[in-house]
Design a protein around this motif. Structure first.
Motif, PDB file in Angstrom:
ATOM      1  N   PRO A   1       0.819  -1.215   0.000  1.00  0.00           N
ATOM      2  CA  PRO A   1       0.000   0.000   0.000  1.00  0.00           C
ATOM      3  C   PRO A   1       0.852   1.264   0.000  1.00  0.00           C
ATOM      4  CG  PRO A   1      -0.780  -1.576   1.637  1.00  0.00           C
ATOM      5  CD  PRO A   1       0.542  -2.084   1.158  1.00  0.00           C
ATOM      6  N   VAL A   2       0.376   2.283  -0.682  1.00  0.00           N
ATOM      7  CA  VAL A   2       1.087   3.558  -0.746  1.00  0.00           C
ATOM      8  C   VAL A   2       1.221   4.181   0.644  1.00  0.00           C
ATOM      9  CG1 VAL A   2       0.889   5.928  -1.630  1.00  0.00           C
ATOM     10  CG2 VAL A   2       0.494   3.991  -3.146  1.00  0.00           C
ATOM     11  N   THR A   3       0.323   3.843   1.544  1.00  0.00           N
ATOM     12  CA  THR A   3       0.400   4.384   2.904  1.00  0.00           C
ATOM     13  C   THR A   3       1.679   3.956   3.628  1.00  0.00           C
ATOM     14  OG1 THR A   3      -0.935   2.496   3.641  1.00  0.00           O
ATOM     15  CG2 THR A   3      -2.088   4.577   3.211  1.00  0.00           C
ATOM     16  N   GLU A   4       2.354   2.922   3.117  1.00  0.00           N
ATOM     17  CA  GLU A   4       3.610   2.491   3.716  1.00  0.00           C
ATOM     18  C   GLU A   4       4.789   3.347   3.277  1.00  0.00           C
ATOM     19  OE1 GLU A   4       3.783   0.089   6.030  1.00  0.00           O
ATOM     20  OE2 GLU A   4       1.598   0.041   5.868  1.00  0.00           O
ATOM     21  N   LEU A   5       4.592   4.199   2.278  1.00  0.00           N
ATOM     22  CA  LEU A   5       5.655   5.089   1.822  1.00  0.00           C
ATOM     23  C   LEU A   5       5.796   6.274   2.761  1.00  0.00           C
ATOM     24  CD1 LEU A   5       4.803   5.265  -2.000  1.00  0.00           C
ATOM     25  CD2 LEU A   5       6.751   4.075  -0.975  1.00  0.00           C
ATOM     26  N   PRO A   6       6.965   6.929   2.780  1.00  0.00           N
ATOM     27  CA  PRO A   6       7.096   8.184   3.535  1.00  0.00           C
ATOM     28  C   PRO A   6       6.084   9.214   3.048  1.00  0.00           C
ATOM     29  CG  PRO A   6       9.259   7.377   2.840  1.00  0.00           C
ATOM     30  CD  PRO A   6       8.242   6.517   2.164  1.00  0.00           C
ATOM     31  N   ALA A   7       5.612  10.040   3.945  1.00  0.00           N
ATOM     32  CA  ALA A   7       4.552  10.987   3.618  1.00  0.00           C
ATOM     33  C   ALA A   7       4.923  11.901   2.456  1.00  0.00           C
ATOM     34  CB  ALA A   7       4.205  11.820   4.851  1.00  0.00           C
ATOM     35  N   LEU A   8       6.194  12.271   2.340  1.00  0.00           N
ATOM     36  CA  LEU A   8       6.618  13.176   1.271  1.00  0.00           C
ATOM     37  C   LEU A   8       6.591  12.510  -0.100  1.00  0.00           C
ATOM     38  CD1 LEU A   8       9.635  15.027   2.971  1.00  0.00           C
ATOM     39  CD2 LEU A   8       7.333  15.914   2.528  1.00  0.00           C
ATOM     40  N   VAL A   9       6.647  11.194  -0.132  1.00  0.00           N
ATOM     41  CA  VAL A   9       6.706  10.470  -1.403  1.00  0.00           C
ATOM     42  C   VAL A   9       5.312  10.125  -1.915  1.00  0.00           C
ATOM     43  CG1 VAL A   9       7.626   8.400  -2.548  1.00  0.00           C
ATOM     44  CG2 VAL A   9       8.960   9.541  -0.760  1.00  0.00           C
ATOM     45  N   ARG A  10       4.347  10.029  -1.022  1.00  0.00           N
ATOM     46  CA  ARG A  10       3.018   9.573  -1.414  1.00  0.00           C
ATOM     47  C   ARG A  10       2.384  10.415  -2.520  1.00  0.00           C
ATOM     48  NH1 ARG A  10       0.916   8.944   4.762  1.00  0.00           N
ATOM     49  NH2 ARG A  10       2.584   7.506   5.421  1.00  0.00           N
ATOM     50  N   PRO A  11       2.477  11.766  -2.495  1.00  0.00           N
ATOM     51  CA  PRO A  11       1.851  12.541  -3.578  1.00  0.00           C
ATOM     52  C   PRO A  11       2.394  12.196  -4.962  1.00  0.00           C
ATOM     53  CG  PRO A  11       2.338  13.963  -1.715  1.00  0.00           C
ATOM     54  CD  PRO A  11       2.988  12.646  -1.423  1.00  0.00           C
ATOM     55  N   ILE A  12       3.663  11.780  -5.027  1.00  0.00           N
ATOM     56  CA  ILE A  12       4.228  11.380  -6.319  1.00  0.00           C
ATOM     57  C   ILE A  12       3.518  10.131  -6.828  1.00  0.00           C
ATOM     58  CG2 ILE A  12       6.330  10.622  -7.502  1.00  0.00           C
ATOM     59  CD1 ILE A  12       7.924  12.253  -5.482  1.00  0.00           C
ATOM     60  N   ALA A  13       3.282   9.185  -5.919  1.00  0.00           N
ATOM     61  CA  ALA A  13       2.550   7.972  -6.307  1.00  0.00           C
ATOM     62  C   ALA A  13       1.126   8.309  -6.726  1.00  0.00           C
ATOM     63  CB  ALA A  13       2.550   6.979  -5.154  1.00  0.00           C
ATOM     64  N   TRP A  14       0.500   9.247  -6.036  1.00  0.00           N
ATOM     65  CA  TRP A  14      -0.907   9.562  -6.308  1.00  0.00           C
ATOM     66  C   TRP A  14      -1.134  10.144  -7.698  1.00  0.00           C
ATOM     67  CZ3 TRP A  14      -1.388  12.289  -0.925  1.00  0.00           C
ATOM     68  CH2 TRP A  14      -1.487  11.297   0.077  1.00  0.00           C
ATOM     69  N   ILE A  15      -0.135  10.790  -8.282  1.00  0.00           N
ATOM     70  CA  ILE A  15      -0.332  11.404  -9.602  1.00  0.00           C
ATOM     71  C   ILE A  15      -0.065  10.425 -10.749  1.00  0.00           C
ATOM     72  CG2 ILE A  15       0.216  13.714  -8.748  1.00  0.00           C
ATOM     73  CD1 ILE A  15       2.945  13.451 -10.114  1.00  0.00           C
ATOM     74  N   THR A  16       0.406   9.233 -10.430  1.00  0.00           N
ATOM     75  CA  THR A  16       0.698   8.264 -11.488  1.00  0.00           C
ATOM     76  C   THR A  16      -0.580   7.555 -11.937  1.00  0.00           C
ATOM     77  OG1 THR A  16       1.122   6.425  -9.947  1.00  0.00           O
ATOM     78  CG2 THR A  16       2.996   7.852 -10.513  1.00  0.00           C
ATOM     79  N   PRO A  17      -0.712   7.286 -13.221  1.00  0.00           N
ATOM     80  CA  PRO A  17      -1.890   6.528 -13.669  1.00  0.00           C
ATOM     81  C   PRO A  17      -1.924   5.118 -13.092  1.00  0.00           C
ATOM     82  CG  PRO A  17      -0.312   6.811 -15.467  1.00  0.00           C
ATOM     83  CD  PRO A  17       0.141   7.692 -14.347  1.00  0.00           C
ATOM     84  N   LEU A  18      -0.756   4.561 -12.794  1.00  0.00           N
ATOM     85  CA  LEU A  18      -0.735   3.194 -12.276  1.00  0.00           C
ATOM     86  C   LEU A  18      -1.383   3.109 -10.907  1.00  0.00           C
ATOM     87  CD1 LEU A  18      -0.034   0.258 -12.443  1.00  0.00           C
ATOM     88  CD2 LEU A  18       2.312   0.796 -11.739  1.00  0.00           C
TER      89      LEU A  18
END
Length: 264
Positions: free
Chosen positions: A199-216
């Motif tokens: 889950p993306v929630t396991e990433l550091p908080a600063l990195v999560r927005p980068i994941a959120w903008i990806t189509p994947l």
């Protein structure tokens, strides 16, 4: 003598698809590893290899890791295949095989070539996704009929990545070295960090927005929700709106760049 009659716009697009199908049916063996076997190898290695050490829990929705991974790999495979179909084949059509120039020497327009190319990519993603679903079912990691809707969402994620990439590829004049950063710094990190394996929630908080903008990430969220019949209207609508917007904007840019490149 009068020139050839222009085909109906949709007929013209499907003529573009037909030309690519004629080539593909003679050369499909060269794409088996990249489009089908690579996602299957990932699923087996991560789902049954690493996954054998991961106990079902809240992070996996209570499912075994291989079952949790299956819809995400369906989406990841679609995005990876989209990247392959939207880079060097597009450059080849302009620079090496020059088939786009041949097509536009007929009544087929650059806009029809661009949209026909996107239709071909769509068909390729559907076909490879169907094969992957069949393999997943044979491995026992498909939970039910929801995987069919997962396939639809996975293909949508692939097209949301393919359309802007086709637009970018249509501007490349060199030998394709501009695609190397796309695969190295976009496709690979996106596959690893956009919620495919954890889950993306396991990433550091600063990195999560980068994941959120990806189509994947959006495709993975939709594919998992469909596979496990956990669909909620507003999250699904939001994810789909984002992916459809990326696809539409990318397709419009692709048409514009094809017109510019082909001089019409």
């Amino acid at each position: 003598m009068p020139g050839p009659t222009a085909p109906h716009p949709w007929q013209a697009r499907f003529l573009v698809v037909e030309s690519m199908w004629i080539w593909y049916r003679r050369n499909w063996r060269a794409t088996v590893v990249s489009t089908v076997l690579n996602p299957v190898f990932f699923l087996v290695a991560m789902g049954f290899g690493l996954g054998s050490q991961i106990q079902p829990g809240a992070a996996t929705g209570g499912y075994g890791y291989a079952v949790y991974l299956m819809p995400a790999m369906l989406a990841a495979g679609a995005v990876q295949n989209a990247a392959g179909e939207s880079t060097f084949p597009i450059l080849s059509g302009f620079k090496w095989s020059r088939v786009y120039w041949g097509m536009t020497a007929t009544p087929i327009t650059p806009a029809q070539v661009a949209t026909g190319q996107l239709l071909w990519i769509l068909f390729r993603l559907v076909f490879s996704g169907i094969v992957f679903v069949i393999v997943g079912a044979a491995l026992g990691v498909v939970t039910g009929a929801g995987i069919i809707l997962s396939l639809v969402f996975a293909v949508l994620a692939g097209m949301a990545f393919a359309a802007p990439l086709v637009a970018f590829a249509a501007t490349i004049e060199g030998e394709g070295t501009a695609f190397n950063p796309v695969f190295r710094f976009i496709v690979l990190p996106m596959t690893l960090l956009a919620g495919t394996f954890f889950p993306v929630t396991e990433l550091p908080a600063l990195v999560r927005p980068i994941a959120w903008i990806t189509p994947l990430w959006h495709g993975t969220e939709l594919a998992r929700a469909a596979a496990f019949w956990n669909l909620e209207f507003w999250p699904v609508a939001g994810h789909m709106a984002y992916l459809l917007a990326l696809t539409g904007i990318g397709a419009a840019l692709a048409v514009r760049n094809f017109r510019r490149r082909l001089g019409v």
